[in-house]
Design a protein around this motif. Sequence first.
Motif, PDB file in Angstrom:
ATOM      1  N   ASN A 161      40.177  43.465  32.895  1.00 50.83           N
ATOM      2  CA  ASN A 161      38.948  42.798  33.332  1.00 50.83           C
ATOM      3  C   ASN A 161      38.715  43.138  34.817  1.00 50.83           C
ATOM      4  O   ASN A 161      38.968  42.339  35.707  1.00 50.83           O
ATOM      5  CB  ASN A 161      39.079  41.287  33.106  1.00 50.83           C
TER       6      ASN A 161
ATOM      7  N   ALA B 139      35.979  43.467  36.462  1.00 45.73           N
ATOM      8  CA  ALA B 139      34.958  42.632  37.108  1.00 45.73           C
ATOM      9  C   ALA B 139      35.579  41.341  37.630  1.00 45.73           C
ATOM     10  O   ALA B 139      35.191  40.832  38.678  1.00 45.73           O
ATOM     11  CB  ALA B 139      33.833  42.326  36.126  1.00 45.73           C
ATOM     12  N   LYS B 140      36.580  40.821  36.902  1.00 49.14           N
ATOM     13  CA  LYS B 140      37.231  39.586  37.327  1.00 49.14           C
ATOM     14  C   LYS B 140      38.060  39.840  38.590  1.00 49.14           C
ATOM     15  O   LYS B 140      38.053  39.038  39.522  1.00 49.14           O
ATOM     16  CB  LYS B 140      38.115  39.055  36.195  1.00 49.14           C
TER      17      LYS B 140
ATOM     18  N   ARG C  33      31.039  46.750  41.138  1.00 50.66           N
ATOM     19  CA  ARG C  33      31.788  45.502  41.024  1.00 50.66           C
ATOM     20  C   ARG C  33      31.677  44.877  39.647  1.00 50.66           C
ATOM     21  O   ARG C  33      32.633  44.306  39.141  1.00 50.66           O
ATOM     22  CB  ARG C  33      31.248  44.486  42.051  1.00 50.66           C
TER      23      ARG C  33
ATOM     24  N   ASN D  48      37.452  42.120  40.795  1.00 48.70           N
ATOM     25  CA  ASN D  48      36.481  42.305  41.881  1.00 48.70           C
ATOM     26  C   ASN D  48      35.919  40.969  42.362  1.00 48.70           C
ATOM     27  O   ASN D  48      35.741  40.758  43.551  1.00 48.70           O
ATOM     28  CB  ASN D  48      35.340  43.214  41.431  1.00 48.70           C
TER      29      ASN D  48
ATOM     30  N   LYS E 260      39.297  52.879  33.688  1.00 52.91           N
ATOM     31  CA  LYS E 260      38.340  52.199  32.820  1.00 52.91           C
ATOM     32  C   LYS E 260      38.313  52.802  31.422  1.00 52.91           C
ATOM     33  O   LYS E 260      37.987  52.121  30.459  1.00 52.91           O
ATOM     34  CB  LYS E 260      36.944  52.224  33.440  1.00 52.91           C
TER      35      LYS E 260
ATOM     36  N   ASP F 142      30.887  44.000  35.536  1.00 50.59           N
ATOM     37  CA  ASP F 142      31.266  44.374  34.182  1.00 50.59           C
ATOM     38  C   ASP F 142      30.563  45.616  33.654  1.00 50.59           C
ATOM     39  O   ASP F 142      31.128  46.386  32.891  1.00 50.59           O
ATOM     40  CB  ASP F 142      30.838  43.223  33.242  1.00 50.59           C
TER      41      ASP F 142
END
Lengths: 317, 317
Positions: free
Chosen positions: B182, B184-185, A160, B187, B176, A162
Amino acid sequence: MFIGYSETETFLRNCRDAVIITHQSPDGDCIGAGFGLKDILAELGIRSRVICSDEFPKRYNFMTSTGAGEDFEPEAIIAVDIADPKLMGKYEEIYGTKVQLCIDHHESNKNYAEKTLLREKATATCEIIYDIAKYMGVTITKHCAMCLYTGIATDSGCFRYDCTTPRAHEIAAEMKRSYDINFAKINRYMFEVKSLGRIKLEAKVTELMEEHLGGKLAVIAVTQDMMKELKITPDELEGFAPLTIQLENTEVGILMREREPNVFKCSFRSADQVNVSAICQTVGGGGHAKAAGCMIEGSLEDAKAYLINAVRKALGE
Amino acid sequence: MFIGYSETETFLRNCRDAVIITHQSPDGDCIGAGFGLKDILAELGIRSRVICSDEFPKRYNFMTSTGAGEDFEPEAIIAVDIADPKLMGKYEEIYGTKVQLCIDHHESNKNYAEKTLLREKATATCEIIYDIAKYMGVTITKHCAMCLYTGIATDSGCFRYDCTTPRAHEIAAEMKRSYDINFAKINRYMFEVKSLGRIKLEAKVTELMEEHLGGKLAVIAVTQDMMKELKITPDELEGFAPLTIQLENTEVGILMREREPNVFKCSFRSADQVNVSAICQTVGGGGHAKAAGCMIEGSLEDAKAYLINAVRKALGE
């Protein structure tokens, strides 16, 4: 001295009777790295022992149940996932200055070992160990794969955060193609399962959440009086900081715990933009951009007012 | 008729003015598949429109904000992630029997379309659409990649569940490496963010959890009286079933909601071993092995006693 894969291979192939040190308050990555490396050394016919200043928590039994290794006088001293000898706990005194090989992914690594394989971009130390094994052409057993997967999954919040690299996903794909492992079960135990006490405590602590700055800041403040009422200690609130950034518009979350009268331990989380380490540094704290901490003295109201104002400034408001 | 990638490519390259239907109660996968496919058709110079019986929830704005497409009389009718025309909601009447191409990953697909590309092993419909685009050599834009990633991530619980394929991880790795997204954002918004009301309601509902069969069964039963007291409707308890299998030793979890006096809608979850669909089938319900449901009539005590006994048998006790 920082080294690469080739020198690491040379070290591992030529070492014997190795002790593998994991950090105190052990997590999925250091345990996975320790027991995964032990399996790899076993494939090379080298015996090793995994040690830790604290007991391995029961939930990691599926990794540790193969046994930490027999008792012998070590010749090789290896540290995994340890950025600083301080994190060895009670083993710092014995091994702190004697580590021959350190394998780590922390940017903050103190370069304390004779040789250090540092890959600060790696998701987890387990990602590095998987790649070493591949580089060396050593067989990765099913148990070893379970250990290395667990380290990668836990350090990335199950892919999940970064820090999740493309390589982390590639390794997961390779493992899923090669091994009959119940990955979903590992994930359930690592990410979903909680104790009843923990669930009820989360519910109670969440009830205490306050919104500030139009919802951009969420604060959960727990005073000593409240802890008495909830019958908990400050330590039982470890790991609750992420609860503060569950709300959609929250940019910054702070968990404040009164450790001594009028002394608050504050754990910060940033959802995306704000560098909370910079905020914490203004009062002598620090950490990472998205997770940091500090201590603040004063009444609850004064401490809270100070933090709200600091976050307001950081938000540019 | 079931078709492969080659025929799917032929259809997509030769269609024009396409309407792309997504299912009612839209989720990350059907929205990602709809808007991702729209982007792919646009690369081919084909205009399309994404439609849905319900409004797209606000949290998916990062996918839908490019617009559902202009209004035109459609020539091509495409359905994504729809196993049964019933799931088209209000669009069933208009398009239910007219779908020319269906792309889906549900085992239960009714084969209702003229041509169906079905990959029941795929994690998500978005995984299939990514592979079609790769097969066709069409450029996947950044927005398209965001859509397809979201579908794969949401249907797999962020790579947590059993259904997560090696391919899902490979696609995430490729994305990736190729896009400045982004992740992570995304997620965070898909898996962490909740409304304050939802957080407080989860806390309250969790307080109602009971353990049975030595902790192997957890039940959360909410009667109409309790809902009145909590000021909620049965619909507001949608999505709470996973809360029942948070405890370490829980094998089966049941959320019971009294929809009418003495009529309980029961949602089952299995942690690993028990086939809860089989339990639900004994009273006319059904579903998947790890997530199923049924309706039970009777007093709360009788209904609960019946279910406890059924789970006891399923556990072989």
